[in-house]
Motif scaffolding. Structure first.
Motif, mmCIF file in Angstrom:
data_model
loop_
_atom_site.group_PDB
_atom_site.id
_atom_site.type_symbol
_atom_site.label_atom_id
_atom_site.label_comp_id
_atom_site.label_asym_id
_atom_site.label_seq_id
_atom_site.Cartn_x
_atom_site.Cartn_y
_atom_site.Cartn_z
ATOM 1 N N UNK A 155 50.920 33.284 56.891
ATOM 2 C CA UNK A 155 50.016 32.143 56.873
ATOM 3 C C UNK A 155 50.877 30.889 56.973
ATOM 4 N N UNK A 156 50.558 29.993 57.901
ATOM 5 C CA UNK A 156 51.325 28.760 58.020
ATOM 6 C C UNK A 156 50.421 27.568 57.722
ATOM 7 N N UNK A 157 50.925 26.657 56.894
ATOM 8 C CA UNK A 157 50.187 25.471 56.466
ATOM 9 C C UNK A 157 50.843 24.265 57.108
ATOM 10 N N UNK A 158 50.057 23.526 57.920
ATOM 11 C CA UNK A 158 50.576 22.426 58.720
ATOM 12 C C UNK A 158 50.001 21.097 58.215
ATOM 13 N N UNK A 159 50.756 20.329 57.435
ATOM 14 C CA UNK A 159 50.260 19.008 57.038
ATOM 15 C C UNK A 159 49.970 18.153 58.267
ATOM 16 N N UNK A 160 48.994 17.261 58.142
ATOM 17 C CA UNK A 160 48.612 16.400 59.263
ATOM 18 C C UNK A 160 49.801 15.625 59.800
ATOM 19 N N UNK A 161 49.937 15.619 61.135
ATOM 20 C CA UNK A 161 50.997 14.931 61.866
ATOM 21 C C UNK A 161 52.360 15.619 61.770
ATOM 22 N N UNK A 162 52.427 16.793 61.149
ATOM 23 C CA UNK A 162 53.674 17.555 61.106
ATOM 24 C C UNK A 162 53.695 18.558 62.253
ATOM 25 N N UNK A 163 54.888 18.999 62.631
ATOM 26 C CA UNK A 163 55.014 19.871 63.800
ATOM 27 C C UNK A 163 56.252 20.744 63.701
ATOM 28 N N UNK A 164 56.306 21.758 64.519
ATOM 29 C CA UNK A 164 57.464 22.643 64.597
ATOM 30 C C UNK A 164 58.395 22.173 65.701
ATOM 31 N N UNK A 165 59.657 22.606 65.671
ATOM 32 C CA UNK A 165 60.502 22.426 66.856
ATOM 33 C C UNK A 165 59.978 23.301 67.993
ATOM 34 N N UNK A 166 60.451 23.070 69.193
ATOM 35 C CA UNK A 166 60.194 24.008 70.287
ATOM 36 C C UNK A 166 60.904 25.308 69.929
ATOM 37 N N UNK A 167 60.189 26.419 69.927
ATOM 38 C CA UNK A 167 60.809 27.665 69.503
ATOM 39 C C UNK A 167 60.265 28.853 70.286
ATOM 40 N N UNK A 168 61.065 29.920 70.279
ATOM 41 C CA UNK A 168 60.704 31.156 70.963
ATOM 42 C C UNK A 168 60.462 32.256 69.944
ATOM 43 N N UNK A 169 59.555 33.140 70.251
ATOM 44 C CA UNK A 169 59.308 34.287 69.387
ATOM 45 C C UNK A 169 59.956 35.547 69.940
ATOM 46 N N UNK A 170 61.023 35.326 70.712
ATOM 47 C CA UNK A 170 61.843 36.429 71.184
ATOM 48 C C UNK A 170 61.045 37.436 71.972
ATOM 49 N N UNK A 171 61.145 38.685 71.573
ATOM 50 C CA UNK A 171 60.467 39.747 72.294
ATOM 51 C C UNK A 171 59.354 40.367 71.451
ATOM 52 N N UNK A 172 58.810 39.550 70.555
ATOM 53 C CA UNK A 172 57.675 40.022 69.777
ATOM 54 C C UNK A 172 56.373 39.827 70.555
ATOM 55 N N UNK A 173 55.339 40.475 70.100
ATOM 56 C CA UNK A 173 53.981 40.284 70.621
ATOM 57 C C UNK A 173 53.121 39.852 69.446
ATOM 58 N N UNK A 174 52.333 38.792 69.623
ATOM 59 C CA UNK A 174 51.591 38.325 68.462
ATOM 60 C C UNK A 174 50.467 37.364 68.771
ATOM 61 N N UNK A 175 49.855 36.895 67.683
ATOM 62 C CA UNK A 175 48.755 35.952 67.787
ATOM 63 C C UNK A 175 48.970 34.787 66.823
ATOM 64 N N UNK A 176 48.379 33.644 67.148
ATOM 65 C CA UNK A 176 48.316 32.473 66.275
ATOM 66 C C UNK A 176 46.837 32.145 66.131
#
Length: 316
Positions: A156-177
């Motif tokens: 579970x990821x909690x994103x405060x308003x106006x906060x963000x992640x760096x540009x990132x890769x999830x490698x060779x996983x398969x997934x959902x957001x």
């Protein structure tokens, strides 16, 4: 980064009309949203309402659709959202006490001021800041004070308003957001590079789901566009509101997705599996110099700890 440098960067960004975190103009924003809306396969899984949308989603791998179907009825309850907001709220003028989630934000911002922090909650195992719940009186059984487990498949990821992640890769996983609360913007990139092509921009609201595989949409940046209060979004910034978005993430390694095509050749590094090919670590682009780094995917809180904290929170 100093306040002077931050203000200079913000001024430069405003001059060029390209603010944080995506560094795009309003015209580019519209163009990228149109690209995402017409992309095949669709980067967003939702109930198709037209022939075009059906075709766009027909190309999504079955294992991804299965994960999305299993999550489609998930939501945070109103009391969980209210309790999270209370723990994210900034200190009041007459009371310097802050909740557990904002305490973690301050610790993370101090450790890494390169971008506004967000919170990762592992749905299994232990996590890095579980001990803070004990310090606040929420947990009475002694907890570990070491870094938590790495590579939880469900987060579970909690994103405060106006906060963000760096540009990132999830490698060779398969997934959902999967969006659970609030609102999240997801920018898709063609490669893991500071100057990578932007493939499209999409917004997730509760019940909508983005997805990724090693070959399709593996690189992205997530941003919560809600009201963050005073200040500009940028490195070192922490918002001054209780607004947030929340998302549910599932990342499966290659050997856990029998319905996905796998490489015949295994990846090895000194006779061991390379971390960046699994969910144990994800590569990202550093904000300060645009160089590549690696993030070991330990989490900030455990779900069983956070849920107990939320359940004990006075909402009056």
């Amino acid at each position: 980064m100093t306040n002077h440098n931050l203000k200079h960067d913000e001024q430069e960004s405003e001059i060029h009309g390209k603010g944080y975190p995506f560094h795009i103009t309003q015209e580019e924003n519209q163009e990228l949203r149109q690209k995402a809306a017409s992309a095949i396969p669709s980067p967003v899984i939702s109930q198709a309402s037209s022939f075009d949308e059906y075709v766009q989603q027909l190309m999504i791998p079955p294992v991804v659709m299965d994960m999305a179907r299993k999550a489609e009825n998930m939501r945070l309850s109103p009391w969980e959202i209210a309790a999270m907001r209370k723990h994210l709220a900034p200190a009041k003028h007459h009371d310097k006490k802050i909740g557990l989630l904002r305490k973690i934000l301050h610790k993370k911002a101090k450790a890494d001021p390169s971008h506004p922090p967000y919170i990762r909650v592992a749905c299994t195992g232990k996590s890095h800041y579980d001990y803070l719940a004990e310090a606040d009186g929420h947990i009475h059984k002694p907890l570990h004070k070491k870094k938590g487990d790495v590579g939880s498949p469900v987060v579970l990821e909690i994103w405060p308003a106006q906060h963000y992640s760096p540009i990132h890769s999830h490698g060779e996983t398969t997934g959902i957001v999967f969006c659970l609360a609030g609102q999240l913007d997801v920018m898709l990139y063609g490669s893991l590079d500071g100057n990578a092509e932007k493939l499209g921009l999409t917004t997730l609201t509760p019940g909508q789901c983005a997805w990724l595989s090693k070959d399709t949409y593996p690189v992205h940046r997530v941003f919560c566009p809600l009201d963050g209060g005073e200040g500009k979004t940028g490195p070192g910034f922490i918002n001054s509101t209780e607004e947030f978005g929340a998302s549910f993430h599932v990342y499966l390694n290659e050997d856990e997705t029998p319905m996905m095509p796998h490489d015949e050749e295994e990846h090895h590094d000194d006779n061991e599996q390379h971390h960046s090919h699994s969910r144990n670590a994800f590569d990202f682009i550093k904000e300060e110099d645009s160089k590549k780094g690696t993030f070991k995917t330990h989490s900030d809180l455990s779900w069983h700890v956070l849920r107990r904290v939320l359940a004990e929170t006075d909402l009056t």
